[in-house]
Design a protein around this motif. Structure first.
Motif, short mmCIF file in Angstrom:
data_model
loop_
_atom_site.label_atom_id
_atom_site.label_comp_id
_atom_site.label_asym_id
_atom_site.label_seq_id
_atom_site.Cartn_x
_atom_site.Cartn_y
_atom_site.Cartn_z
N LEU A 696 0.85 -1.19 0.00
CA LEU A 696 0.00 0.00 0.00
C LEU A 696 0.88 1.24 0.00
CD1 LEU A 696 -2.74 1.49 0.34
CD2 LEU A 696 -2.47 1.17 2.81
N HIS A 697 0.67 2.11 -0.98
CA HIS A 697 1.40 3.37 -1.07
C HIS A 697 0.39 4.49 -1.23
CE1 HIS A 697 4.64 6.06 -3.12
NE2 HIS A 697 4.45 6.37 -1.85
N ILE A 698 0.32 5.36 -0.23
CA ILE A 698 -0.58 6.51 -0.25
C ILE A 698 0.27 7.77 -0.23
CG2 ILE A 698 -2.41 7.73 0.97
CD1 ILE A 698 -3.28 5.07 2.15
N SER A 699 0.00 8.70 -1.17
CA SER A 699 0.85 9.89 -1.26
C SER A 699 0.09 11.08 -1.83
CB SER A 699 2.08 9.60 -2.12
OG SER A 699 1.71 9.34 -3.47
N ASP A 700 0.61 12.28 -1.53
CA ASP A 700 0.19 13.53 -2.19
C ASP A 700 -1.33 13.70 -2.22
OD1 ASP A 700 2.90 14.42 -3.08
OD2 ASP A 700 2.80 12.52 -4.16
N SER A 701 -1.99 13.46 -1.08
CA SER A 701 -3.44 13.54 -1.02
C SER A 701 -3.88 14.36 0.19
CB SER A 701 -4.05 12.13 -0.96
OG SER A 701 -3.77 11.42 -2.16
N LYS A 702 -5.15 14.83 0.14
CA LYS A 702 -5.70 15.66 1.21
C LYS A 702 -7.00 15.05 1.72
CE LYS A 702 -3.98 20.03 -0.76
NZ LYS A 702 -4.39 21.36 -1.29
N TRP A 703 -7.11 15.00 3.05
CA TRP A 703 -8.36 14.63 3.71
C TRP A 703 -8.91 15.87 4.39
CZ3 TRP A 703 -4.99 10.89 2.51
CH2 TRP A 703 -5.46 9.59 2.27
N ILE A 704 -10.15 16.25 4.10
CA ILE A 704 -10.77 17.44 4.68
C ILE A 704 -12.12 17.04 5.28
CG2 ILE A 704 -11.63 19.76 4.22
CD1 ILE A 704 -9.77 19.77 1.71
N ASP A 705 -12.29 17.31 6.59
CA ASP A 705 -13.57 17.03 7.27
C ASP A 705 -14.03 15.60 7.02
OD1 ASP A 705 -13.73 19.71 8.17
OD2 ASP A 705 -14.62 20.32 6.27
N SER A 706 -13.12 14.67 7.15
CA SER A 706 -13.42 13.28 6.79
C SER A 706 -13.12 12.32 7.94
CB SER A 706 -12.62 12.87 5.56
OG SER A 706 -13.04 13.56 4.41
N ALA A 707 -13.67 11.13 7.82
CA ALA A 707 -13.32 10.06 8.76
C ALA A 707 -11.88 9.64 8.51
CB ALA A 707 -14.27 8.89 8.56
N PRO A 708 -11.23 9.00 9.48
CA PRO A 708 -9.81 8.67 9.33
C PRO A 708 -9.56 7.54 8.33
CG PRO A 708 -10.67 7.71 11.33
CD PRO A 708 -11.77 8.59 10.79
N LEU A 709 -8.34 7.46 7.91
CA LEU A 709 -7.83 6.31 7.17
C LEU A 709 -7.56 5.20 8.17
CD1 LEU A 709 -6.35 4.88 4.74
CD2 LEU A 709 -4.33 6.19 5.40
N LYS A 710 -8.06 3.99 7.90
CA LYS A 710 -7.85 2.87 8.81
C LYS A 710 -7.11 1.73 8.12
CE LYS A 710 -11.55 3.55 12.17
NZ LYS A 710 -12.68 2.90 12.90
N LEU A 711 -6.18 1.13 8.87
CA LEU A 711 -5.36 0.04 8.36
C LEU A 711 -5.44 -1.16 9.31
CD1 LEU A 711 -2.08 2.10 7.71
CD2 LEU A 711 -3.94 1.69 6.08
N HIS A 712 -5.46 -2.34 8.73
CA HIS A 712 -5.26 -3.57 9.50
C HIS A 712 -4.14 -4.33 8.80
CE1 HIS A 712 -6.49 -6.84 12.26
NE2 HIS A 712 -5.92 -7.59 11.32
#
Length: 748
Positions: A696-712
């Motif tokens: 998993l590679h997450i990059s160069d992104s924006k979260w605004i007024d959102s629920a969190p990113l969750k990982l297992h």
């Protein structure tokens, strides 16, 4: 031919035909099952049973024959390749000194557990038998997770040669050597000159192409010789070849662009020599993996392999102390010498080291190997104590970093690699001579393997490879165009046009639906799903607008989904520059939903705008048996804006602890998530949820007024990197452990 020549030729031809099937001949031409069964009852040494050309549907052929060494019995096609066995059919064999040839099993599946079986009952086995010049192609059960074997070899001294095994699509080994009785041990089988054609990613355990033995009989000696076979893009699972018995030899085989490894999973005294494994930098291509005692790996050529961890070019694993038969025996007296590794990324020692696998390799050696590569300058990984491995005389290019504890076992040299006449990447000959490898050339070509009448050009049909079809705006015009379309066609919609679907639009083959650059045409549907990808289908959409205003007032609508039935052909979905609005007629209105029993090689959503959805964008969480099964291999989400999405942008699930699969592999980059994942009925309470994702590679992104990113994060040493992201008025990343990397994460 002159008229006189013809007049002489035809009587001669008729005489030959007459002699071939006259009472004086030992050949019996059979056209029905009744005739076949009667011929088998009366067959004698030296006889031939000839299956008539044509289609043999729903036949279970039972061939019991006892020939003599100098008078073998033959079961053959009237014309090789012209006897097509289809439907629910199979062939079981027992007796001795017989030959089967020229048959084609195609577009059906076995009603039992085996297509070609070298036994007719548990006690009636085949010995000194041969199957040659025969084909099994797409003979796969419709339920992808129901297992069967295409070829099961029992008995002793059997030969399987010059056969083509192509397109196995369901779970189960393509070819298995069985040792489940004394009559099948120390069998001395010969498996040679076969073509193992493309096998798609299974997305589950049980996708081996060749297996010799099982864990229960792994200490038994099979003494099988596997040589000069061509394995072409066989991607079923981690183990392309799974050795699970003792005394076997793998020599002179070619493994080409295949995801996985030749694995000595169980058993001892295995020899792997003179094989060529060519990855051409394809993802997850691996080499040779060593487990257990007294294994020898020498004079193999490995090139362009990208796999890591268990899938490295050369891997020796840790074992489990006092291991049970189905786990990992300690590597003892393993020999790895005189191998060439070119432009490959990983060589791993002590792989799999954890709380269970603590038995490090002992009394082993890594000598006189030639390693040349610049892609990864840290290719050698030591996962545990490697003092039980003697490193000596290995040659490696000077740019590479070598762990200090083994540095004395390597000699630095300049990187000198070129391409030879066979398009193989070869080190300079003086370096090759230093390890006495000999000439670098393929031991066998693809053309020299397999059935001599059957093509080896299997490939997927590409998007945009067919004709273009203009589709007028209106009601069900898309449906009419789909009905007329052929694989690879492109449907071109009117810019700004309005399209209504009153029926489900079935995608039955690879198809593209696009509009030219400009104003997007709008598509609505009166059915719970707009587009349904059926078995054999694949879909590409671009520059379209999907709107939910006409959808029925049901919970659980979606724009695209896969078939409600199991699909044994992998699909792909490409979504580019689309607009999606107002999927809000009721709850749980998703953009895409993958149903259980379906699998995507790739899914991508790129440069799109998706707004106001009561469900999720990507539902990929329905494989919940927790046995390592999942729904997609490669997922890309890039350059999009997601706004007012109540459920997840992506919910990707791979449960369990099985280590036989590679994926999912997910890339998320350059996206904006606004007010996402905050629906009150949303179970995961996340904007994106990734469970068991392997890369998993997450990059160069924006979260605004959102629920969190969750990982297992679970088994398999997943690689998870999150970098250069902004979380504004969004909770911190939530994970079950800290085994992931973060760089430049900003919270506001």
């Amino acid at each position: 031919m002159s008229e006189i020549g013809k007049s002489r030729f035809y009587p001669l031809a008729l005489l030959l035909v007459f002699l071939s099937f006259s009472p004086m001949s030992s050949a019996k031409l059979v056209k029905t099952m009744a005739q076949f069964d009667k011929a088998v009852e009366t067959v004698k040494p030296g006889d031939e049973i000839v299956l008539a050309n044509g289609v043999w549907r729903d036949v279970e052929l039972v061939f019991k024959a006892k020939g003599l060494p100098e008078k073998r019995i033959e079961l053959k096609a009237q014309t090789p390749g012209k006897v097509i066995i289809t439907g629910q059919s199979n062939l079981s064999l027992s007796g001795e000194y017989f030959v089967v040839s020229g048959l084609v099993f195609k577009d059906g599946y076995t009603p039992t557990g085996e297509v070609i079986s070298f036994r007719t009952s548990n006690n009636d086995l085949a010995n000194n038998a041969r199957v040659t010049n025969t084909v099994i192609d797409n003979f796969s059960h419709p339920e992808r997770h129901l297992a069967d074997l295409w070829v099961a070899i029992y008995g002793k001294n059997n030969r399987f040669d010059h056969n083509s095994l192509v397109n196995k699509r369901n779970r189960g080994v393509t070819l298995a050597v069985r040792l489940n009785s004394e009559g099948s041990e120390e069998n001395n089988h010969l498996i040679e000159y076969n073509y193992f054609g493309p096998r798609q990613i299974l997305g589950a355990n049980g996708g081996e192409t060749l297996r010799v033995g099982t864990s229960h009989f792994s200490t038994k000696y099979s003494n099988t010789l596997i040589q000069y076979n061509f394995f072409d893009r066989v991607n079923g699972e981690h183990e392309i070849i799974s050795n699970k018995s003792s005394g076997n030899v793998y020599r002179g085989n070619v493994i080409f662009e295949s995801q996985g490894t030749l694995t000595m999973r169980h058993g001892h005294h295995t020899t792997v020599e003179g094989n060529y494994i060519i990855g051409n930098r394809k993802p997850n291509t691996g080499g040779i993996r060593i487990i257990n005692e007294y294994q020898t790996v020498k004079n193999n050529y490995l090139s362009g392999l990208t796999g890591h961890r268990f899938r490295g070019a050369l891997v020796i694993m840790n074992g489990v102390p006092n291991s049970s038969p189905n786990r990992y025996n300690q590597a003892i007296e393993a020999i790895m010498e005189n191998n060439i590794v070119v432009d490959s990324d990983y060589i791993n020692f002590g792989a799999g080291s954890d709380e269970e696998r603590t038995a490090t390799p002992i009394d082993s050696s890594f000598r006189n190997n030639l390693i040349m590569g610049k892609g990864n300058l840290d290719p050698i990984t030591l996962y545990d104590d490697v003092s039980g491995i003697a490193f000596e005389g290995n040659i490696i290019n000077s740019e590479v970093n070598i762990p200090a504890t083994i540095k004395d076992g390597f000699i630095n040299s300049e990187y000198k690699v070129s391409e030879n006449k066979q398009s193989l990447r070869v080190p300079e000959q003086s370096l090759v001579d230093k390890i006495a490898f000999g000439e670098i050339k393929l031991p066998i070509s693809k053309a020299q393997t397999g059935a001599n009448y059957y093509k080896k050009d299997e490939s997927n049909i590409a998007f945009h490879s067919g004709k273009t079809i203009a589709v007028d705006a209106g009601t069900d015009t898309i449906l009419a165009a789909l009905d007329k379309s052929e694989p690879g066609d492109t449907l071109i919609l009117e810019n700004g046009g309005e399209y209504l679907l009153t029926k489900l639009a079935s995608i039955k083959h690879p198809i593209t639906i696009i509009a030219k650059s400009g104003k997007k045409p709008i598509i609505r549907s009166q059915k719970p799903s707009f587009l349904v990808i059926e078995n054999g289908g694949a879909l590409e959409i671009e520059n379209l607008w999907f709107d939910g205003a006409e959808s029925p007032d049901y919970k659980g609508n979606n724009i695209i989904r896969t078939s409600g039935y199991a699909m044994n052909i992998n699909y792909s979905l490409s979504v580019r520059n689309i607009k999606v609005t107002d999927l809000d007629i009721n709850g749980y209105f998703d953009f895409f939903k993958a149903t259980p029993g379906t699998f995507a090689d790739s899914i991508e959503i790129i440069d799109s705008e998706i707004t106001n959805i009561t469900g999720a964008v990507l539902v990929l969480d329905k494989e919940t048996d927790d046995i390592g099964v999942y729904s997609v291999e490669n997922l890309t989400i890039a350059g999009n804006t997601f706004t007012d999405i109540k459920a997840e942008i992506a919910n990707v699930y791979r449960g369990g602890f099985d280590e036989s699969t590679f994926g999912p592999m997910v890339t998320v980059t350059n996206n904006i998530f606004t007010n996402t994942g905050k629906g009150s009925t949303h179970k995961s309470a996340s904007s994106m949820y990734f469970h068991g994702v392997q890369h998993l590679h997450i990059s160069d992104s924006k979260w605004i007024d959102s629920a969190p990113l969750k990982l297992h994060l679970s088994n398999g040493e997943p690689i998870t990197v999150i970098e250069d992201v902004l979380m504004k008025n969004t909770a911190k990343i939530s994970a079950n452990n800290n085994d992931y990397e973060t760089r430049n994460i900003k919270y506001q």
